[in-house]
Design a protein around this motif. Sequence first.
Motif, short mmCIF file in Angstrom:
data_model
loop_
_atom_site.label_atom_id
_atom_site.label_comp_id
_atom_site.label_asym_id
_atom_site.label_seq_id
_atom_site.Cartn_x
_atom_site.Cartn_y
_atom_site.Cartn_z
N ASP A 34 0.61 22.89 -5.72
CA ASP A 34 0.23 21.77 -4.85
C ASP A 34 -0.50 20.67 -5.62
O ASP A 34 -0.30 19.49 -5.36
N TYR A 35 -1.35 21.06 -6.56
CA TYR A 35 -2.07 20.05 -7.34
C TYR A 35 -1.10 19.20 -8.16
O TYR A 35 -1.24 17.99 -8.25
N PHE A 36 -0.11 19.86 -8.76
CA PHE A 36 0.88 19.12 -9.54
C PHE A 36 1.69 18.19 -8.63
O PHE A 36 1.97 17.05 -8.99
N GLN A 37 2.06 18.69 -7.45
CA GLN A 37 2.82 17.85 -6.52
C GLN A 37 1.99 16.64 -6.09
O GLN A 37 2.48 15.51 -6.11
N LEU A 38 0.76 16.88 -5.70
CA LEU A 38 -0.09 15.77 -5.24
C LEU A 38 -0.38 14.79 -6.36
O LEU A 38 -0.43 13.57 -6.13
N ARG A 39 -0.54 15.28 -7.57
CA ARG A 39 -0.74 14.39 -8.73
C ARG A 39 0.49 13.52 -8.92
O ARG A 39 0.40 12.32 -9.16
N GLY A 40 1.67 14.12 -8.81
CA GLY A 40 2.91 13.35 -8.94
C GLY A 40 3.06 12.31 -7.85
O GLY A 40 3.43 11.17 -8.10
N ARG A 41 2.75 12.71 -6.62
CA ARG A 41 2.85 11.77 -5.50
C ARG A 41 1.87 10.62 -5.64
O ARG A 41 2.20 9.46 -5.36
N LEU A 42 0.66 10.92 -6.07
CA LEU A 42 -0.34 9.88 -6.25
C LEU A 42 0.06 8.92 -7.37
O LEU A 42 -0.11 7.71 -7.24
N THR A 43 0.63 9.45 -8.43
CA THR A 43 1.08 8.60 -9.53
C THR A 43 2.25 7.72 -9.08
O THR A 43 2.35 6.56 -9.47
N TYR A 44 3.11 8.26 -8.23
CA TYR A 44 4.18 7.44 -7.66
C TYR A 44 3.58 6.30 -6.82
O TYR A 44 3.99 5.14 -6.94
N ALA A 45 2.59 6.63 -5.98
CA ALA A 45 1.93 5.60 -5.16
C ALA A 45 1.28 4.54 -6.05
O ALA A 45 1.34 3.35 -5.74
N LEU A 46 0.70 4.97 -7.15
CA LEU A 46 0.10 4.03 -8.09
C LEU A 46 1.16 3.09 -8.66
O LEU A 46 0.92 1.89 -8.80
N SER A 47 2.34 3.63 -8.93
CA SER A 47 3.42 2.80 -9.49
C SER A 47 3.80 1.66 -8.54
O SER A 47 4.18 0.58 -8.98
N LEU A 48 3.66 1.91 -7.25
CA LEU A 48 4.03 0.89 -6.26
C LEU A 48 3.01 -0.25 -6.20
O LEU A 48 3.32 -1.33 -5.69
N ARG A 49 1.80 -0.01 -6.70
CA ARG A 49 0.73 -1.01 -6.68
C ARG A 49 0.73 -1.90 -7.91
O ARG A 49 -0.04 -2.85 -7.99
N ARG A 50 1.55 -1.59 -8.89
CA ARG A 50 1.55 -2.36 -10.14
C ARG A 50 2.10 -3.77 -9.89
O ARG A 50 3.01 -3.96 -9.08
N PRO A 51 1.55 -4.76 -10.60
CA PRO A 51 2.06 -6.13 -10.43
C PRO A 51 3.47 -6.28 -10.99
O PRO A 51 3.96 -5.41 -11.71
N ASN A 52 4.12 -7.36 -10.63
CA ASN A 52 5.52 -7.57 -11.03
C ASN A 52 5.67 -8.29 -12.37
O ASN A 52 6.78 -8.65 -12.73
N LEU A 64 6.10 6.24 -13.11
CA LEU A 64 7.22 6.98 -12.52
C LEU A 64 7.63 8.16 -13.40
O LEU A 64 7.93 9.24 -12.90
N GLN A 65 7.62 7.97 -14.71
CA GLN A 65 7.95 9.07 -15.62
C GLN A 65 6.91 10.18 -15.52
O GLN A 65 7.27 11.36 -15.50
N GLN A 66 5.64 9.80 -15.43
CA GLN A 66 4.59 10.81 -15.24
C GLN A 66 4.74 11.53 -13.91
O GLN A 66 4.59 12.75 -13.83
N ALA A 67 5.02 10.77 -12.86
CA ALA A 67 5.20 11.38 -11.54
C ALA A 67 6.34 12.38 -11.58
O ALA A 67 6.22 13.50 -11.05
N GLN A 68 7.43 12.00 -12.22
CA GLN A 68 8.58 12.91 -12.33
C GLN A 68 8.17 14.19 -13.07
O GLN A 68 8.54 15.29 -12.65
N ASN A 69 7.40 14.05 -14.15
CA ASN A 69 6.97 15.23 -14.91
C ASN A 69 6.08 16.15 -14.08
O ASN A 69 6.27 17.37 -14.07
N TYR A 70 5.13 15.57 -13.37
CA TYR A 70 4.24 16.40 -12.56
C TYR A 70 4.99 17.08 -11.42
O TYR A 70 4.72 18.25 -11.09
N LEU A 71 5.92 16.39 -10.80
CA LEU A 71 6.71 17.00 -9.73
C LEU A 71 7.60 18.11 -10.29
O LEU A 71 7.78 19.14 -9.65
#
Length: 167
Positions: A34-52, A64-71
């Motif tokens: 669960d910790y790995f999943q939540l870490r991946g999900r949070l990192t995905y959410a962080l990716s959505l906040r990045r500027p363009n 996104l690459q980190q999120a994929q690894n944690y998931l």
Amino acid sequence: FILSSCKGQDPITRMEQSVAYYDKAIVAEPTNADYFQLRGRLTYALSLRRPNDAAGKQSRVQDLQQAQNYLSFSLALAPDNHDTLNWRAVVNLALSDTQSRDTAEGLAQRTVFMSAAVADRLHMLTLAQDDVTRNNAAMLLAAAYLRLGWNDYLQGKYQQAADAAAN
């Protein structure tokens, strides 16, 4: 993480702090899927906040690459977790969007990410089908219980109960 949307709070800084807390939790319990999943999900959410801008896009790809690894780590610990499969598919689709559509290499990479997302969703369907099969077996036993009565079932007449339910 909850404070990231509050006025006066920098959402990226708050999310990065949350990521650091999950890193500590993972160190404390490295077999907790669960910790790995939540870490991946949070990192995905962080990716959505990045500027363009260019730096933001690069950070987004790294997130996104980190999120994929944690998931993927989470799935290594708990391979049949529907939620984690779903989130990894979401991340793979997001990664496919980061690839160029104008080059053969970019299109090939997009295909790899999209294929991985489809494979995860197909695995989810297989798991759901297995759940339905198990639930049907449980329903047959429940029907047998109703037909034969509680006493017969408790006396161990399971095969008779299953045969009665199937007819």
